[in-house]
Every structure is written in structure tokens, then in C-alpha cells.
Write a protein that holds these residues in place. Structure first.
Motif, PDB file in Angstrom:
ATOM      1  N   GLY A   1     -48.207 -18.447  36.555  1.00  0.00           N
ATOM      2  CA  GLY A   1     -48.005 -18.606  35.116  1.00  0.00           C
ATOM      3  C   GLY A   1     -47.290 -17.406  34.570  1.00  0.00           C
ATOM      4  N   GLU A   2     -47.903 -16.702  33.642  1.00  0.00           N
ATOM      5  CA  GLU A   2     -47.308 -15.501  33.078  1.00  0.00           C
ATOM      6  C   GLU A   2     -47.156 -14.439  34.160  1.00  0.00           C
ATOM      7  OE1 GLU A   2     -48.192 -12.148  29.619  1.00  0.00           O
ATOM      8  OE2 GLU A   2     -49.410 -13.972  29.717  1.00  0.00           O
ATOM      9  N   GLY A   3     -45.980 -13.823  34.204  1.00  0.00           N
ATOM     10  CA  GLY A   3     -45.712 -12.840  35.252  1.00  0.00           C
ATOM     11  C   GLY A   3     -45.112 -13.449  36.499  1.00  0.00           C
ATOM     12  N   GLY A   4     -44.999 -14.777  36.523  1.00  0.00           N
ATOM     13  CA  GLY A   4     -44.333 -15.451  37.627  1.00  0.00           C
ATOM     14  C   GLY A   4     -45.143 -15.539  38.908  1.00  0.00           C
ATOM     15  N   ILE A   5     -44.484 -16.003  39.944  1.00  0.00           N
ATOM     16  CA  ILE A   5     -45.148 -16.195  41.233  1.00  0.00           C
ATOM     17  C   ILE A   5     -45.582 -14.857  41.830  1.00  0.00           C
ATOM     18  CG2 ILE A   5     -42.963 -16.165  42.526  1.00  0.00           C
ATOM     19  CD1 ILE A   5     -46.147 -18.270  43.283  1.00  0.00           C
ATOM     20  N   LEU A   6     -44.889 -13.774  41.499  1.00  0.00           N
ATOM     21  CA  LEU A   6     -45.288 -12.474  42.044  1.00  0.00           C
ATOM     22  C   LEU A   6     -46.629 -12.017  41.478  1.00  0.00           C
ATOM     23  CD1 LEU A   6     -41.988 -10.390  42.354  1.00  0.00           C
ATOM     24  CD2 LEU A   6     -43.169 -11.786  44.068  1.00  0.00           C
ATOM     25  N   ALA A   7     -46.952 -12.423  40.254  1.00  0.00           N
ATOM     26  CA  ALA A   7     -48.271 -12.103  39.706  1.00  0.00           C
ATOM     27  C   ALA A   7     -49.352 -12.820  40.498  1.00  0.00           C
ATOM     28  CB  ALA A   7     -48.339 -12.476  38.231  1.00  0.00           C
ATOM     29  N   ALA A   8     -49.098 -14.079  40.847  1.00  0.00           N
ATOM     30  CA  ALA A   8     -50.062 -14.833  41.649  1.00  0.00           C
ATOM     31  C   ALA A   8     -50.214 -14.218  43.035  1.00  0.00           C
ATOM     32  CB  ALA A   8     -49.627 -16.294  41.758  1.00  0.00           C
ATOM     33  N   LEU A   9     -49.107 -13.751  43.603  1.00  0.00           N
ATOM     34  CA  LEU A   9     -49.139 -13.145  44.937  1.00  0.00           C
ATOM     35  C   LEU A   9     -49.827 -11.784  44.928  1.00  0.00           C
ATOM     36  CD1 LEU A   9     -45.606 -14.247  46.092  1.00  0.00           C
ATOM     37  CD2 LEU A   9     -47.691 -14.559  47.456  1.00  0.00           C
ATOM     38  N   TRP A  10     -49.990 -11.200  43.760  1.00  0.00           N
ATOM     39  CA  TRP A  10     -50.779  -9.976  43.644  1.00  0.00           C
ATOM     40  C   TRP A  10     -52.252 -10.306  43.395  1.00  0.00           C
ATOM     41  CZ3 TRP A  10     -50.021  -4.691  44.013  1.00  0.00           C
ATOM     42  CH2 TRP A  10     -51.081  -3.910  43.555  1.00  0.00           C
ATOM     43  N   ASN A  11     -52.511 -11.205  42.439  1.00  0.00           N
ATOM     44  CA  ASN A  11     -53.873 -11.441  41.980  1.00  0.00           C
ATOM     45  C   ASN A  11     -54.775 -12.101  43.017  1.00  0.00           C
ATOM     46  OD1 ASN A  11     -53.480 -10.367  39.372  1.00  0.00           O
ATOM     47  ND2 ASN A  11     -52.529 -12.260  38.685  1.00  0.00           N
ATOM     48  N   LEU A  12     -54.241 -13.052  43.780  1.00  0.00           N
ATOM     49  CA  LEU A  12     -55.099 -13.730  44.754  1.00  0.00           C
ATOM     50  C   LEU A  12     -55.574 -12.792  45.866  1.00  0.00           C
ATOM     51  CD1 LEU A  12     -56.535 -16.226  45.655  1.00  0.00           C
ATOM     52  CD2 LEU A  12     -54.429 -17.036  46.725  1.00  0.00           C
TER      53      LEU A  12
ATOM     54  N   ASN B   1     -45.239  -4.573  43.926  1.00  0.00           N
ATOM     55  CA  ASN B   1     -45.763  -3.794  42.811  1.00  0.00           C
ATOM     56  C   ASN B   1     -46.765  -4.613  42.008  1.00  0.00           C
ATOM     57  OD1 ASN B   1     -44.108  -1.518  43.322  1.00  0.00           O
ATOM     58  ND2 ASN B   1     -42.395  -2.508  42.252  1.00  0.00           N
ATOM     59  N   ARG B   2     -47.570  -3.926  41.226  1.00  0.00           N
ATOM     60  CA  ARG B   2     -48.513  -4.609  40.351  1.00  0.00           C
ATOM     61  C   ARG B   2     -47.762  -5.528  39.381  1.00  0.00           C
ATOM     62  NH1 ARG B   2     -53.694  -2.798  39.973  1.00  0.00           N
ATOM     63  NH2 ARG B   2     -54.231  -0.990  41.256  1.00  0.00           N
ATOM     64  N   PRO B   3     -48.459  -6.555  38.869  1.00  0.00           N
ATOM     65  CA  PRO B   3     -47.792  -7.466  37.922  1.00  0.00           C
ATOM     66  C   PRO B   3     -47.155  -6.730  36.752  1.00  0.00           C
ATOM     67  CG  PRO B   3     -49.894  -8.383  38.624  1.00  0.00           C
ATOM     68  CD  PRO B   3     -49.830  -6.984  39.184  1.00  0.00           C
ATOM     69  N   GLN B   4     -45.969  -7.184  36.399  1.00  0.00           N
ATOM     70  CA  GLN B   4     -45.203  -6.615  35.295  1.00  0.00           C
ATOM     71  C   GLN B   4     -45.191  -7.602  34.125  1.00  0.00           C
ATOM     72  OE1 GLN B   4     -43.839  -3.453  35.732  1.00  0.00           O
ATOM     73  NE2 GLN B   4     -44.995  -3.569  37.647  1.00  0.00           N
ATOM     74  N   PRO B   5     -44.805  -7.157  32.919  1.00  0.00           N
ATOM     75  CA  PRO B   5     -44.657  -8.108  31.812  1.00  0.00           C
ATOM     76  C   PRO B   5     -43.713  -9.238  32.205  1.00  0.00           C
ATOM     77  CG  PRO B   5     -44.537  -5.861  30.994  1.00  0.00           C
ATOM     78  CD  PRO B   5     -44.531  -5.771  32.496  1.00  0.00           C
ATOM     79  N   ASP B   6     -44.016 -10.417  31.728  1.00  0.00           N
ATOM     80  CA  ASP B   6     -43.170 -11.563  32.054  1.00  0.00           C
ATOM     81  C   ASP B   6     -41.733 -11.296  31.614  1.00  0.00           C
ATOM     82  OD1 ASP B   6     -41.957 -14.402  31.694  1.00  0.00           O
ATOM     83  OD2 ASP B   6     -43.858 -14.755  32.723  1.00  0.00           O
ATOM     84  N   GLU B   7     -40.794 -11.741  32.431  1.00  0.00           N
ATOM     85  CA  GLU B   7     -39.380 -11.527  32.132  1.00  0.00           C
ATOM     86  C   GLU B   7     -38.940 -12.170  30.822  1.00  0.00           C
ATOM     87  OE1 GLU B   7     -36.838  -9.824  34.849  1.00  0.00           O
ATOM     88  OE2 GLU B   7     -38.744  -8.978  34.188  1.00  0.00           O
TER      89      GLU B   7
END
Length: 221
Positions: free
Chosen positions: A77-88, A174-180
Motif C-alpha cells: 500500500g503506502e510506501g509501495g512494495i518495498l515497504a511490504a518487503l521491509w515490514n513482513l 532501506n527502511r520504508p520511505q514516504p510514498d513517492e
């Protein structure tokens, strides 16, 4: 923000699968909000086609279906697929290794992100899922039979490092960044709320409640 808790199983040796297209929801918002500007570069007919592809390409996997097929899962969702790849992996203190180029992207997303100078992997990605599977190839085949684009993008590894492969280079996530979208559409979260209400209804609210920290926070900061 409450930390995301484990809901299934994630261990070394499992496959990482991305179901649905990364950045598709964000692409739809960009076209809707910036169509006039985009028409200076792209033909109106092309933008309309990409917009319709965004609507048609949404991955509407239900959680019941996911539970039956995946060992663990994380909605992007917010932050894109890279946020999901960090959070899980963070929820399990697990390591991962994945290839950016294996993540499903539509050409329209790539071109529109290039125009605005955005990273499509950190672009709002409602309707895209990160799945953990014992047999990613089998899961991808099953999803393809349902008309859902998916790909095995990497695997769960020992340790806690999140290794990113981009072409021939290896680095660390890197840690999740603000959504683009923040750079181009400051009020994008209002559009995202409408998008999720229209396309996912109450299911999206349930996902946000179930996966705190997953990046699916279109309703607020």
C-alpha cells in the motif's frame, strides 16, 4: 504505530512471491490528478489505455484464498512494495533476498514514473500482495490460472539482512520511505481512500486493522 505481528509462518528457504502489479494504484492516481500535464508528453489515448489497465489489473485476492495458499502475506500500500518487503521480515526478524527486476510492473507505470522522476517500487500499491510460500512456482501457476500476474521475486534467508539485487549489483533494503506520490500529489491520500472504497470496500479497512505498520495508511498520517 503498533508493530506488525506474525500471522503465519516465515522461515529460511521459503519463496517470496509478489501477486499483482507494483505501483498500479499509484499510477492510476497520478493519471487522474495530473492528466493535463501528462498529455504534454503522452498521447491522450495512451493515458486512457494505461488508466483502464490500472483498473483492470487490480489483484483482488481475498484473505481466505491467501490463507489457503500462502504461509504468510502482507498487503502492499503506502510506501509501495518495498515497504511490504521491509515490514513482513521485520515481524519475524527474518532475512530476505530478492530481485527488483522480478517484481511485476506495467510499462505504463514505468513510463509515468520516469516522467515525474519517481521510484515505482515505492509508489502506492494497493491491490498488490507480498506472499510467502513453500513452493512459489506452484503458487504463481495457480494465480495465473485466476488471471492474476505474479512472480517469484526471491526467498527468505538466514539472519536479518534484506538483500536487494538490481541487475548485477547487490545492496541492502532501506527502511520504508514516504510514498513517492507525496512529491507530485500532496493530497493523494484522499484519492487513495476513494480508490480503496470503490475497489475493495470494507476488505481494505480490515487489512489496515490486521496489518499495522504495513504501509496501508491511506486514511491518515
Amino acid at each position: 504505530m503498533e508493530k506488525r505481528k506474525p500471522h503465519g509462518l516465515m522461515k529460511a528457504g521459503q519463496d517470496l512471491v509478489v501477486a499483482g502489479y507494483a505501483g498500479l494504484a499509484g499510477t492510476r492516481i497520478l493519471i487522474g490528478a495530473k492528466r493535463q500535464e501528462l498529455e504534454k508528453r503522452f498521447a491522450a489515448s495512451y493515458l486512457e489505455r494505461v488508466f483502464r489497465e490500472c483498473e483492470a489489473g487490480i489483484c483482488r485476492l481475498g484473505e481466505k484464498e491467501i490463507r489457503a495458499r500462502a504461509a504468510e502475506w502482507e498487503p502492499a500500500g503506502e510506501g509501495g512494495i518495498l515497504a511490504a518487503l521491509w515490514n513482513l521480515p521485520e515481524a519475524y526478524r527474518a532475512g530476505t533476498e530478492f530481485s527488483l527486476r522480478r517484481i511485476p510492473l506495467r510499462q505504463g507505470t514505468i513510463e509515468i514514473c520516469e516522467y515525474f522522476g519517481l521510484n515505482p517500487y515505492r509508489l502506492y500499491s494497493a491491490g498488490c500482495w507480498l506472499l510467502v510460500s513453500e513452493n512459489g512456482g506452484r503458487l504463481v501457476s495457480h494465480l495465473a490460472g485466476q488471471g492474476i500476474c505474479a512472480g517469484v521475486v526471491g526467498s527468505v534467508t538466514e539472519g536479518i539482512a534484506r538483500v536487494v539485487i538490481n541487475g548485477g549489483e547487490r545492496g541492502f533494503l532501506n527502511r520504508p520511505q514516504p510514498d513517492e506520490l507525496e512529491q507530485v500529489v500532496p493530497d493523494w491520500k484522499k484519492e487513495a481512500m476513494n480508490y480503496e472504497r470503490e475497489d475493495f470496500g470494507s476488505d481494505r479497512k480490515e487489512q489496515q486493522d490486521r496489518y499495522p505498520g504495513s504501509g496501508n495508511s491511506a486514511g491518515g498520517e
